[in-house]
Motif scaffolding. Structure first.
Motif, PDB file in Angstrom:
ATOM      1  N   LEU A   1       1.607 -13.354   4.399  1.00 38.12           N
ATOM      2  CA  LEU A   1       2.057 -13.914   3.235  1.00 38.12           C
ATOM      3  C   LEU A   1       3.379 -14.087   3.646  1.00 38.12           C
ATOM      4  O   LEU A   1       4.319 -13.191   3.699  1.00 38.12           O
ATOM      5  N   ALA A   2       3.892 -15.205   3.420  1.00 39.89           N
ATOM      6  CA  ALA A   2       5.196 -15.734   3.446  1.00 39.89           C
ATOM      7  C   ALA A   2       6.149 -15.481   2.015  1.00 39.89           C
ATOM      8  O   ALA A   2       5.589 -16.490   1.100  1.00 39.89           O
ATOM      9  N   LEU A   3       7.066 -14.663   1.898  1.00 38.13           N
ATOM     10  CA  LEU A   3       7.513 -14.284   0.765  1.00 38.13           C
ATOM     11  C   LEU A   3       9.163 -14.635   0.981  1.00 38.13           C
ATOM     12  O   LEU A   3       9.888 -14.188   1.816  1.00 38.13           O
ATOM     13  N   LYS A   4       9.700 -15.642   0.089  1.00 40.56           N
ATOM     14  CA  LYS A   4      11.226 -15.999   0.149  1.00 40.56           C
ATOM     15  C   LYS A   4      11.854 -15.174  -0.697  1.00 40.56           C
ATOM     16  O   LYS A   4      11.517 -14.956  -1.952  1.00 40.56           O
ATOM     17  N   THR A   5      12.729 -14.334  -0.323  1.00 43.53           N
ATOM     18  CA  THR A   5      13.336 -13.262  -0.833  1.00 43.53           C
ATOM     19  C   THR A   5      14.990 -13.747  -1.357  1.00 43.53           C
ATOM     20  O   THR A   5      15.558 -14.365  -0.362  1.00 43.53           O
ATOM     21  N   LYS A   6      15.667 -13.032  -1.928  1.00 46.38           N
ATOM     22  CA  LYS A   6      16.997 -13.323  -2.172  1.00 46.38           C
ATOM     23  C   LYS A   6      17.847 -12.626  -1.125  1.00 46.38           C
ATOM     24  O   LYS A   6      19.030 -12.939  -0.713  1.00 46.38           O
ATOM     25  N   TYR A   7      17.263 -11.293  -0.637  1.00 49.63           N
ATOM     26  CA  TYR A   7      18.281 -10.273  -0.241  1.00 49.63           C
ATOM     27  C   TYR A   7      17.708 -10.303   1.369  1.00 49.63           C
ATOM     28  O   TYR A   7      18.790  -9.993   2.171  1.00 49.63           O
ATOM     29  N   ALA A   8      16.600 -10.922   1.718  1.00 49.36           N
ATOM     30  CA  ALA A   8      16.415 -11.004   3.297  1.00 49.36           C
ATOM     31  C   ALA A   8      15.748 -12.254   3.689  1.00 49.36           C
ATOM     32  O   ALA A   8      15.168 -12.293   4.855  1.00 49.36           O
ATOM     33  N   GLY A   9      15.995 -13.463   2.760  1.00 42.91           N
ATOM     34  CA  GLY A   9      15.494 -14.454   3.284  1.00 42.91           C
ATOM     35  C   GLY A   9      13.989 -14.634   3.065  1.00 42.91           C
ATOM     36  O   GLY A   9      13.389 -13.908   2.273  1.00 42.91           O
TER      37      GLY A   9
ATOM     38  N   ASP B   1       0.649  -1.198  -0.189  1.00 42.14           N
ATOM     39  CA  ASP B   1       0.249  -0.012  -0.138  1.00 42.14           C
ATOM     40  C   ASP B   1       0.847   1.205   0.144  1.00 42.14           C
ATOM     41  O   ASP B   1       0.401   2.402  -0.436  1.00 42.14           O
ATOM     42  N   ASN B   2       2.074   1.401   0.717  1.00 44.03           N
ATOM     43  CA  ASN B   2       2.983   2.313   0.886  1.00 44.03           C
ATOM     44  C   ASN B   2       3.721   2.661  -0.498  1.00 44.03           C
ATOM     45  O   ASN B   2       4.338   3.537  -0.634  1.00 44.03           O
ATOM     46  N   GLY B   3       3.578   1.764  -1.559  1.00 42.66           N
ATOM     47  CA  GLY B   3       4.230   1.956  -2.911  1.00 42.66           C
ATOM     48  C   GLY B   3       5.610   1.177  -2.988  1.00 42.66           C
ATOM     49  O   GLY B   3       5.915   1.195  -4.218  1.00 42.66           O
ATOM     50  N   ASP B   4       5.937   0.427  -1.880  1.00 44.47           N
ATOM     51  CA  ASP B   4       7.150  -0.373  -2.056  1.00 44.47           C
ATOM     52  C   ASP B   4       6.751  -1.706  -2.892  1.00 44.47           C
ATOM     53  O   ASP B   4       5.594  -2.110  -2.793  1.00 44.47           O
ATOM     54  N   ARG B   5       7.822  -2.565  -3.504  1.00 42.91           N
ATOM     55  CA  ARG B   5       7.674  -3.460  -4.294  1.00 42.91           C
ATOM     56  C   ARG B   5       8.656  -4.483  -3.911  1.00 42.91           C
ATOM     57  O   ARG B   5       9.773  -4.126  -3.722  1.00 42.91           O
ATOM     58  N   LEU B   6       8.241  -5.651  -3.627  1.00 39.74           N
ATOM     59  CA  LEU B   6       9.163  -6.837  -3.300  1.00 39.74           C
ATOM     60  C   LEU B   6       8.921  -7.976  -4.311  1.00 39.74           C
ATOM     61  O   LEU B   6       8.009  -8.296  -4.623  1.00 39.74           O
TER      62      LEU B   6
ATOM     63  N   LEU C   1      13.263 -19.780  14.563  1.00 40.05           N
ATOM     64  CA  LEU C   1      13.972 -18.682  14.649  1.00 40.05           C
ATOM     65  C   LEU C   1      14.575 -18.152  13.590  1.00 40.05           C
ATOM     66  O   LEU C   1      14.685 -16.902  13.327  1.00 40.05           O
ATOM     67  N   ASN C   2      14.890 -18.955  12.516  1.00 39.98           N
ATOM     68  CA  ASN C   2      15.273 -18.648  11.094  1.00 39.98           C
ATOM     69  C   ASN C   2      14.964 -19.812  10.265  1.00 39.98           C
ATOM     70  O   ASN C   2      14.274 -20.614  10.593  1.00 39.98           O
ATOM     71  N   GLN C   3      15.641 -19.881   9.172  1.00 42.50           N
ATOM     72  CA  GLN C   3      15.520 -20.789   8.147  1.00 42.50           C
ATOM     73  C   GLN C   3      15.840 -22.222   8.390  1.00 42.50           C
ATOM     74  O   GLN C   3      15.342 -23.130   8.137  1.00 42.50           O
ATOM     75  N   TRP C   4      16.637 -22.435   9.625  1.00 39.84           N
ATOM     76  CA  TRP C   4      17.022 -23.637  10.000  1.00 39.84           C
ATOM     77  C   TRP C   4      16.998 -23.969  11.475  1.00 39.84           C
ATOM     78  O   TRP C   4      16.702 -25.049  12.242  1.00 39.84           O
ATOM     79  N   ALA C   5      16.942 -22.954  12.443  1.00 39.90           N
ATOM     80  CA  ALA C   5      16.984 -22.945  13.914  1.00 39.90           C
ATOM     81  C   ALA C   5      15.671 -23.301  14.437  1.00 39.90           C
ATOM     82  O   ALA C   5      14.861 -22.235  14.167  1.00 39.90           O
ATOM     83  N   ARG C   6      15.191 -23.901  15.268  1.00 43.01           N
ATOM     84  CA  ARG C   6      14.049 -23.981  16.167  1.00 43.01           C
ATOM     85  C   ARG C   6      14.138 -24.125  17.674  1.00 43.01           C
ATOM     86  O   ARG C   6      15.143 -24.824  18.092  1.00 43.01           O
TER      87      ARG C   6
END
Length: 330
Positions: free
Chosen positions: A41-49, A24-29, A295-300
């Motif tokens: 919405l879970a979005l997997k990005t190159k720059y921020a995981g 809504d604020n004009g940003d694009r991911l 906690l992140n992509q691998w730690a629980r």
């Protein structure tokens, strides 16, 4: 030549990151849509995981890959492509093309085909407990499971290892290992063959082996989780210093996993109820349920409750455990 190579590499990489979200604020991911559930919405990005985006903050979005679109009060529909539309809208393109308000969408899940090349997932949880009072007690436990799917075959491996010492004297020493092989005949029905062995150095029954087979039904298996129900006929053999015992059982087993809070939280439950074909034992229950916080992509962080129960000859014996630990997942 450099321009040609750059264009070729971009062509290869583009399908991997073909999803775009406008806020809504004009940003694009840009990235890959993992799923939408619970308003996140879970979005997997190159720059921020992997990032979580509030669904209400999204203006529109697009995706070049197939997605199962669930609307309020409707069953899921397959969309071959989502195209950006006006504010608060998205264009669903598939068997039919139509505009859909984002407010009506409650879930987006990439479909998981039966004939996939390979899927590998698993978890390994560890718990360490050290007590220093009248007695020095050190206890540690490892629990793990992994599954590999390729085509119509699925391999499931799970294990457990426990050690405990009291005043430098070992008082617990046991392990358990189970392997199951599944063959799918349809999207839901499969046949399982499994082998399980466990050993305990401090119990009357030192060794237990179970060989079983039977049909199973997969209710669902996608990015949100899975639910399997399996019925088996088993041959059980118990070994001890006193005597050995072999008998048949009938069992029913469930395997359930559900991702919550935009994949940050995972609830899971496994249970197996065995009915022995002997008069001395009425039933044997082996169950566990728990939560894992990512906690992140691998730690629980994991919280686990175990209940093992046996009933026979008018008496019920229960063994309960509460485990808090850390682990890894993939």
């Amino acid at each position: 030549m450099r321009a040609v190579i750059a264009l070729f590499l971009f062509t290869l990489a583009a399908p991997l990151w073909a999803d775009t979200v406008w806020l809504d604020n004009g940003d694009r991911l840009s990235g890959e849509i993992v799923l939408l559930d619970g308003g996140k919405l879970a979005l997997k990005t190159k720059y921020a995981g992997q990032v979580l985006i509030d669904w209400k903050d999204i203006d529109t979005l697009s995706s070049d890959k197939p997605l199962l679109v669930r609307r309020s009060g409707f069953d899921s529909e397959r969309g071959e492509r989502l195209a950006a539309a006006g504010s608060g809208m998205v264009r669903v393109q598939g068997d039919r093309e139509y505009l859909l308000p984002l407010a009506q969408i409650t879930r987006l899940v990439p479909p998981r085909l039966l004939l996939e090349d390979r899927v590998w997932e698993g978890n390994l949880d560890a718990k360490l407990d050290m007590k220093r009072n009248q007695n020095d007690i050190d206890e540690w436990k490892l629990k793990g499971n992994t599954r590999v799917e390729h085509g119509r075959w699925r391999h499931v491996l799970s294990g457990e290892l426990e050690r405990e010492t009291k005043n430098d004297k070992k008082v617990e020493d046991n392990w358990e290992l189970e392997y199951d092989l599944d063959r799918f005949f349809t999207e839901h029905w499969f046949w399982r063959v499994g082998l399980e062995q466990s050993e305990d150095a401090f119990e009357t029954i030192e060794r237990q082996r179970i060989l079983g087979t039977g049909p199973g039904y997969r209710f669902w298996d996608n990015e949100l989780g899975r639910f399997d129900l399996i019925g088996q006929f088993n041959r059980v053999r118990l070994e001890s210093d006193v005597a050995d015992l072999a008998f048949n059982t009938t069992s029913i087993e469930l395997d359930y996993k559900r991702l919550l809070w935009g994949t940050r939280l995972e609830f899971y439950a496994n249970a197996e109820l065995q009915i022995p074909h002997i008069d001395q034992i009425d039933y044997v229950l082996d169950s566990e349920m728990g939560l894992r916080y990512r906690l992140n992509q691998w730690a629980r962080l994991s919280l686990l409750y175990e209940l093992d129960q046996l009933r026979g000859q008018g008496q019920t014996v229960s063994d309960r455990h509460y485990l808090l630990g850390v682990g890894i997942g993939w």
